[in-house]
Design a protein around this motif. Sequence first.
Motif, PDB file in Angstrom:
ATOM      1  N   GLY A  87      -8.321  -1.444  -8.098  1.00  7.72           N
ATOM      2  CA  GLY A  87      -9.085  -1.096  -6.905  1.00  7.72           C
ATOM      3  C   GLY A  87      -8.742  -1.907  -5.678  1.00  7.72           C
ATOM      4  N   CYS A  88      -7.705  -2.726  -5.727  1.00  5.61           N
ATOM      5  CA  CYS A  88      -7.354  -3.572  -4.583  1.00  5.61           C
ATOM      6  C   CYS A  88      -6.846  -2.720  -3.420  1.00  5.61           C
ATOM      7  N   GLY A 115      -2.839  -1.712  -2.376  1.00  4.07           N
ATOM      8  CA  GLY A 115      -2.139  -0.502  -2.803  1.00  4.07           C
ATOM      9  C   GLY A 115      -2.353   0.633  -1.821  1.00  4.07           C
ATOM     10  N   ILE A 116      -3.563   0.719  -1.277  1.00  3.01           N
ATOM     11  CA  ILE A 116      -3.874   1.783  -0.315  1.00  3.01           C
ATOM     12  C   ILE A 116      -3.091   1.557   0.973  1.00  3.01           C
ATOM     13  N   MET A 161      -0.250  -0.026   1.209  1.00  4.07           N
ATOM     14  CA  MET A 161       1.158   0.251   0.922  1.00  4.07           C
ATOM     15  C   MET A 161       1.431   1.747   0.972  1.00  4.07           C
ATOM     16  N   ALA A 162       0.524   2.525   0.388  1.00  5.86           N
ATOM     17  CA  ALA A 162       0.697   3.980   0.422  1.00  5.86           C
ATOM     18  C   ALA A 162       0.678   4.495   1.854  1.00  5.86           C
ATOM     19  N   LEU A 195       3.961   3.693   3.546  1.00  9.53           N
ATOM     20  CA  LEU A 195       5.039   4.570   3.084  1.00  9.53           C
ATOM     21  C   LEU A 195       4.900   5.965   3.683  1.00  9.53           C
ATOM     22  N   ARG A 196       3.655   6.429   3.836  1.00 12.32           N
ATOM     23  CA  ARG A 196       3.452   7.746   4.456  1.00 12.32           C
ATOM     24  C   ARG A 196       3.882   7.725   5.920  1.00 12.32           C
ATOM     25  N   VAL A 216      -9.576   0.160   4.708  1.00 10.03           N
ATOM     26  CA  VAL A 216      -8.891   0.861   3.628  1.00 10.03           C
ATOM     27  C   VAL A 216      -9.571   2.186   3.278  1.00 10.03           C
ATOM     28  N   TYR A 217     -10.847   2.312   3.653  1.00  6.37           N
ATOM     29  CA  TYR A 217     -11.500   3.598   3.402  1.00  6.37           C
ATOM     30  C   TYR A 217     -10.878   4.686   4.282  1.00  6.37           C
ATOM     31  N   HIS A 218     -10.500   4.307   5.516  1.00  6.34           N
ATOM     32  CA  HIS A 218      -9.951   5.279   6.457  1.00  6.34           C
ATOM     33  C   HIS A 218      -8.433   5.326   6.322  1.00  6.34           C
ATOM     34  N   ALA A 219      -7.975   5.795   5.165  1.00  8.17           N
ATOM     35  CA  ALA A 219      -6.539   5.740   4.865  1.00  8.17           C
ATOM     36  C   ALA A 219      -5.742   6.697   5.737  1.00  8.17           C
ATOM     37  N   ALA A 220      -6.301   7.851   6.023  1.00  7.06           N
ATOM     38  CA  ALA A 220      -5.580   8.825   6.847  1.00  7.06           C
ATOM     39  C   ALA A 220      -5.409   8.302   8.267  1.00  7.06           C
ATOM     40  N   CYS A 258     -10.020   1.827 -11.690  1.00  4.87           N
ATOM     41  CA  CYS A 258     -10.872   1.186 -10.680  1.00  4.87           C
ATOM     42  C   CYS A 258     -12.061   2.065 -10.308  1.00  4.87           C
ATOM     43  N   GLY A 259     -11.936   3.363 -10.490  1.00  2.00           N
ATOM     44  CA  GLY A 259     -13.066   4.261 -10.276  1.00  2.00           C
ATOM     45  C   GLY A 259     -13.233   4.769  -8.861  1.00  2.00           C
ATOM     46  N   ILE A 260     -12.268   4.508  -7.964  1.00  2.00           N
ATOM     47  CA  ILE A 260     -12.399   4.956  -6.574  1.00  2.00           C
ATOM     48  C   ILE A 260     -12.360   6.495  -6.508  1.00  2.00           C
ATOM     49  N   PHE A 315      -8.245  13.128  -0.895  1.00  8.66           N
ATOM     50  CA  PHE A 315      -8.842  11.790  -0.751  1.00  8.66           C
ATOM     51  C   PHE A 315      -8.409  10.905  -1.918  1.00  8.66           C
ATOM     52  N   MET A 344      -4.761   9.792  -1.602  1.00  9.98           N
ATOM     53  CA  MET A 344      -4.511   8.792  -0.561  1.00  9.98           C
ATOM     54  C   MET A 344      -5.148   7.452  -0.876  1.00  9.98           C
ATOM     55  N   HIS A 345      -6.277   7.460  -1.584  1.00  8.03           N
ATOM     56  CA  HIS A 345      -6.982   6.209  -1.840  1.00  8.03           C
ATOM     57  C   HIS A 345      -6.691   5.620  -3.205  1.00  8.03           C
ATOM     58  N   CYS A 346      -5.769   6.202  -3.932  1.00  9.33           N
ATOM     59  CA  CYS A 346      -5.417   5.598  -5.226  1.00  9.33           C
ATOM     60  C   CYS A 346      -4.523   4.394  -4.957  1.00  9.33           C
ATOM     61  N   PRO A 347      -4.984   3.180  -5.285  1.00 10.26           N
ATOM     62  CA  PRO A 347      -4.164   2.005  -4.989  1.00 10.26           C
ATOM     63  C   PRO A 347      -2.934   1.900  -5.890  1.00 10.26           C
ATOM     64  N   ASP A 348      -2.913   2.671  -6.957  1.00 10.01           N
ATOM     65  CA  ASP A 348      -1.852   2.511  -7.947  1.00 10.01           C
ATOM     66  C   ASP A 348      -0.865   3.671  -7.981  1.00 10.01           C
ATOM     67  N   PHE A 349      -0.918   4.525  -6.995  1.00 14.51           N
ATOM     68  CA  PHE A 349       0.009   5.668  -6.914  1.00 14.51           C
ATOM     69  C   PHE A 349      -0.049   6.534  -8.176  1.00 14.51           C
TER      70      PHE A 349
END
Lengths: 280, 95
Positions: free
Chosen positions: A26-27, A30-31, A33-34, A37-38, A179-183, B38-40, B71, B74-79
Amino acid sequence: MTIPAQAIRHKYLRHNKKFPHVWCPGCGNGIVMAALLRAIYRMELSKDEIVLASGIGCSSRMPTYTDFNTLHTTHGRALTFATGLKLAKPSLNVVTIMGDGDATAIGGNHFIHAARRNLNLTAIIVNNSIYGMTGGQYSPTTPFGSKSTTSLYGHIEHDFSIAELAVTAGASFVARATVYHAALMDKLIEQAMRKRGFAVVEVISNCHVQYGRRNKLGGAVEMLKTYRDNAVTVKKAEKLSAEELAGKITIGVLTDREMPISTEEYKKVRQRANEAEGEL
Amino acid sequence: MKEKKTSPDQPATTETTQTPKKKKLYDIEFYHDWCKACGICIAFCPRHIIIADKNGKPGIEDPDKCIGCRFCEMHCPDFAITVCDRQPRRRKDDI
């Protein structure tokens, strides 16, 4: 534009590295990093044009997993190495990734002077309010009164805002996201990378293992929910008073201004010096 | 051989995609080897269709209810999550 997740995964991740990555479940790293990359996928840059530099910390593990030109440097010195890179080869697109302790504590001076110099760099600062990797010591962004391993009975110092520091130090583009607002985050990172000048994107991230657990903020899900509930856009924040803004996170583009870039100014200085020498 | 296999399934899939009332369908795939539970994705799914299994890792019961907001992807920290448009089934053994 929806971006295929498989394309990002297959194109930009180093598959000879051990996945899943080292970050806790849940860190937010990672979000982030994604999102990065996007943003790079959208810009359609080749992998050789990008340099990812980082210091030491949880978030600074990011370049290890990505297949660009990467540089894992000493603690707090990501921006100094990036400055050298940029001066040596200005055609490269240099992105630095730092944590809050990395950028503002040990690398604080480098950060404000890189902003003042206005090099054409992008700095992504992942702010999780604590030194996560070394065991949860307080960092310059740990809020007043919160607990960490070095402030067991409440933190006695006040925190400061990284984005506002960057604005004052003279960065030409400053934005903040959570991190919640990833878009929103990947749009801001894209804007920052396209910006000519020093661009800072502060990302408020969750460290539920070191920070959230000690301060009873819950796990990753609960912390993301607080970011969702407390985030205010820049437009909305203008209408609110200072009291209403207490405890809120302003997200969006905070500053976007045009300023001369030092690498270009340096070229001009060299030209002027050459002309002056010729006259003598 | 391949054409013979696809031919009985083909008319059925084209009918479903061409009817205007039919909504767009998505498929979600979870890569459990990279997932850290993680459950997100489970907590933030707007349709609440992602459900945890006994290890806390996500699974999906009714993929037809997915609205394709991405959602979770995009919010998965582990791809570990992929959301893609549903492709027509080409063979009988396609999942």
